[in-house]
Design a protein around this motif. Structure first.
Motif, mmCIF file in Angstrom:
data_model
loop_
_atom_site.group_PDB
_atom_site.id
_atom_site.type_symbol
_atom_site.label_atom_id
_atom_site.label_comp_id
_atom_site.label_asym_id
_atom_site.label_seq_id
_atom_site.Cartn_x
_atom_site.Cartn_y
_atom_site.Cartn_z
ATOM 1 N N GLY A 66 109.136 -36.448 74.984
ATOM 2 C CA GLY A 66 108.120 -36.923 74.050
ATOM 3 C C GLY A 66 107.966 -36.059 72.816
ATOM 4 O O GLY A 66 107.136 -36.339 71.955
ATOM 5 N N GLN A 67 108.784 -35.011 72.705
ATOM 6 C CA GLN A 67 108.729 -34.167 71.507
ATOM 7 C C GLN A 67 109.393 -34.876 70.341
ATOM 8 O O GLN A 67 109.898 -36.004 70.460
ATOM 9 N N ASP A 68 109.400 -34.222 69.203
ATOM 10 C CA ASP A 68 109.829 -34.811 67.937
ATOM 11 C C ASP A 68 111.145 -35.586 68.057
ATOM 12 O O ASP A 68 111.246 -36.753 67.652
ATOM 13 N N ALA A 69 112.179 -34.954 68.607
ATOM 14 C CA ALA A 69 113.501 -35.571 68.650
ATOM 15 C C ALA A 69 113.588 -36.765 69.593
ATOM 16 O O ALA A 69 114.573 -37.507 69.552
ATOM 17 N N SER A 264 100.375 -30.965 76.394
ATOM 18 C CA SER A 264 100.030 -31.955 75.370
ATOM 19 C C SER A 264 101.051 -33.088 75.332
ATOM 20 O O SER A 264 100.693 -34.264 75.188
ATOM 21 N N LEU A 265 102.331 -32.749 75.456
ATOM 22 C CA LEU A 265 103.368 -33.770 75.525
ATOM 23 C C LEU A 265 103.159 -34.672 76.731
ATOM 24 O O LEU A 265 103.246 -35.908 76.631
ATOM 25 N N THR A 266 102.855 -34.072 77.864
ATOM 26 C CA THR A 266 102.641 -34.847 79.092
ATOM 27 C C THR A 266 101.436 -35.771 78.961
ATOM 28 O O THR A 266 101.488 -36.944 79.361
ATOM 29 N N TYR A 267 100.361 -35.252 78.399
ATOM 30 C CA TYR A 267 99.156 -36.066 78.206
ATOM 31 C C TYR A 267 99.449 -37.269 77.319
ATOM 32 O O TYR A 267 99.079 -38.411 77.632
ATOM 33 N N ALA A 268 100.127 -37.031 76.184
ATOM 34 C CA ALA A 268 100.399 -38.117 75.241
ATOM 35 C C ALA A 268 101.301 -39.176 75.860
ATOM 36 O O ALA A 268 101.060 -40.386 75.702
ATOM 37 N N GLU A 269 102.325 -38.759 76.589
ATOM 38 C CA GLU A 269 103.244 -39.715 77.208
ATOM 39 C C GLU A 269 102.569 -40.526 78.311
ATOM 40 O O GLU A 269 102.971 -41.658 78.592
ATOM 41 N N GLY A 270 101.524 -39.979 78.909
ATOM 42 C CA GLY A 270 100.842 -40.671 79.997
ATOM 43 C C GLY A 270 99.617 -41.463 79.578
ATOM 44 O O GLY A 270 98.967 -42.106 80.415
ATOM 45 N N LEU A 271 99.298 -41.455 78.279
ATOM 46 C CA LEU A 271 98.079 -42.114 77.821
ATOM 47 C C LEU A 271 98.231 -43.638 77.818
ATOM 48 O O LEU A 271 99.238 -44.173 77.358
ATOM 49 N N THR A 272 97.221 -44.307 78.338
ATOM 50 C CA THR A 272 97.093 -45.755 78.191
ATOM 51 C C THR A 272 95.807 -46.025 77.426
ATOM 52 O O THR A 272 94.732 -45.613 77.842
ATOM 53 N N LEU A 273 95.923 -46.671 76.297
ATOM 54 C CA LEU A 273 94.771 -46.963 75.450
ATOM 55 C C LEU A 273 95.040 -48.279 74.756
ATOM 56 O O LEU A 273 96.147 -48.510 74.258
ATOM 57 N N ARG A 274 94.050 -49.142 74.728
ATOM 58 C CA ARG A 274 94.185 -50.484 74.179
ATOM 59 C C ARG A 274 95.274 -51.274 74.929
ATOM 60 O O ARG A 274 95.990 -52.074 74.349
ATOM 61 N N ASN A 275 95.405 -50.950 76.214
ATOM 62 C CA ASN A 275 96.425 -51.563 77.070
ATOM 63 C C ASN A 275 97.841 -51.270 76.577
ATOM 64 O O ASN A 275 98.784 -51.975 76.944
ATOM 65 N N LYS A 276 97.985 -50.230 75.764
ATOM 66 C CA LYS A 276 99.295 -49.817 75.289
ATOM 67 C C LYS A 276 99.680 -48.508 75.959
ATOM 68 O O LYS A 276 98.844 -47.620 76.183
#
Length: 405
Positions: A66-69, A264-276
């Motif tokens: 989930g990092q930049d690249a 932070s990478l793990t949190y962002a990759e695991g986020l579900t918001l607005r059913n996305k």
């Protein structure tokens, strides 16, 4: 903005040269459009890093995914117009190719006003968002020594600081037109600039603090796409905010939790918001796109971001309230003895540092710096470097996703 005229200029520029691109297919170039005038150029990063090392590409189930690249945006693409100007095919901005000697802030405006470079008379001093569009995080620096520039030197010249007169190689900052609405250091009037030698945005004093003489820095003129850098936010009423200018959707509120880079990478990759579920940690240029440089904690009693967004309020290292976090990006900053150990963040609150025993705003709200990616939370905050930059390491997260057509 006459978009038809702007596109004709770009097309004409492309037809008058060999259409060299930045190691990318012309098919990957994305021109700005009237409904998306703020197209963000990718950072150019293709390598993958852990918190301490260069690594092979991680799979979606592995650490550091989930990092930049991991995500390719609008790839850098430039055209040499063979008249001293370079067109950025992604943003529609047209740039002066070669910078001359360092000049003052006032002299930069006079030069742009009187320039006829390339036969055009509508040159201007770039805003900090326009100037930052040129940064590439393929650069590398080791302290005060330049190794690889943070700008494409196949198209743009990039002078170093003049070491023969006592400057460091990294003393090569470039002016923007964006003045800080507050002050830095000892109440110094401040202008934001980008350093394409060490890969940072900082606020720089307009005048020398002791002599009061006007400071000098490098300067690169720009023209075209006057809508670049202007956001068009829409609150979707579901915990998300869309920026119709960039085509990005943002998490409205951070979750109030500080994390190191891997977390932070793990949190962002695991986020579900607005059913996305396609949320991610933004890269450096995406996150900088939502800074509001008309705001600062001392002048507007708010972080440097549109008030549609919510930011957790924090205390500074001395326990003073009314401060705001640094926010991680997925971009690594190749600097230091271990160039893989630092991650880029954007400061939406003051860019504080401790100088001569005094904690102060040394770089301005809206600066871009970097922190170590990992460490013991109990060891931070610390202070680092000649301006005593505050290091938190456990920074905050605001996720992003690309709005699908």
């Amino acid at each position: 903005m006459n978009w038809t005229f702007m596109f004709l200029l770009i097309i004409t520029a492309c037809s008058n040269n060999d259409n060299l691109l930045n190691e990318d297919d012309e098919d990957n170039a994305t021109l700005p459009t009237p409904d998306k005038p703020y197209a963000i150029v990718d950072t150019g990063v293709t390598d993958f890093y852990s918190d301490v090392a260069l690594i092979s590409k991680p799979s979606t189930s592995n650490a550091f995914y989930g990092q930049d690249a991991s995500y390719a945006g609008n790839q850098p693409s430039y055209t040499n117009n063979n008249n001293g100007t370079i067109t950025d095919n992604v943003t529609g901005l047209i740039w002066e190719q070669n910078m001359e000697e360092k000049i003052t802030f006032e002299e930069a405006f006079l030069k742009a006003e009187n320039s006829t470079l390339g036969g055009y008379t509508d040159w201007r001093v770039p805003t900090i968002k326009e100037l930052y569009s040129l940064i590439l995080f393929t650069g590398k620096v080791k302290g005060e020594v330049a190794i690889e520039f943070f700008i494409n030197t196949n198209y743009f010249d990039q002078p170093l600081g003049n070491t023969s007169i006592g400057e460091r190689e990294i003393d090569a900052q470039t002016w923007s037109s964006t003045e800080y609405v507050s002050t830095t250091m000892n109440s110094d009037a401040t202008v934001f600039g980008v350093n394409f030698v060490d890969g940072r945005i900082k606020g720089y004093p307009k005048y020398h603090p002791r002599t009061k003489a006007a400071n000098t820095m490098y300067f690169r003129m720009v023209r075209g796409n006057t809508n670049y850098g202007k956001n068009n936010f829409i609150d979707n009423g579901d915990g998300t905010i869309s920026d119709l200018a960039t085509g990005l959707m943002w998490q409205k509120s951070d979750d109030g939790t500080s994390r190191d880079w891997e977390e932070s990478l793990t949190y962002a990759e695991g986020l579900t918001l607005r059913n996305k579920t396609d949320w991610r940690l933004p890269n450096a240029k995406e996150l900088q796109s939502i800074v509001d440089y008309s705001r600062s904690p001392k002048t507007t009693n708010s972080p440097a971001i549109d008030p549609l967004f919510d930011c957790t309020e924090i205390s500074d290292p001395e326990g003073n309230t009314g401060h705001y976090p640094f926010y991680w990006t997925g971009t690594s900053h190749l600097d230091g003895a271990n160039p893989y150990s630092s991650g880029v963040y954007i400061a939406f609150g003051e860019g504080q540092g401790e100088m001569n025993g005094t904690l102060m705003d040394v770089h301005g709200a809206g600066c871009q710096r970097s922190d170590p990616k990992s460490g013991n939370i109990n060891d931070y905050p610390q202070f680092f470097g000649p301006q005593g930059d505050v290091r938190y390491v456990y920074n905050y997260v605001r996720c992003v996703r690309t709005i699908q057509q």
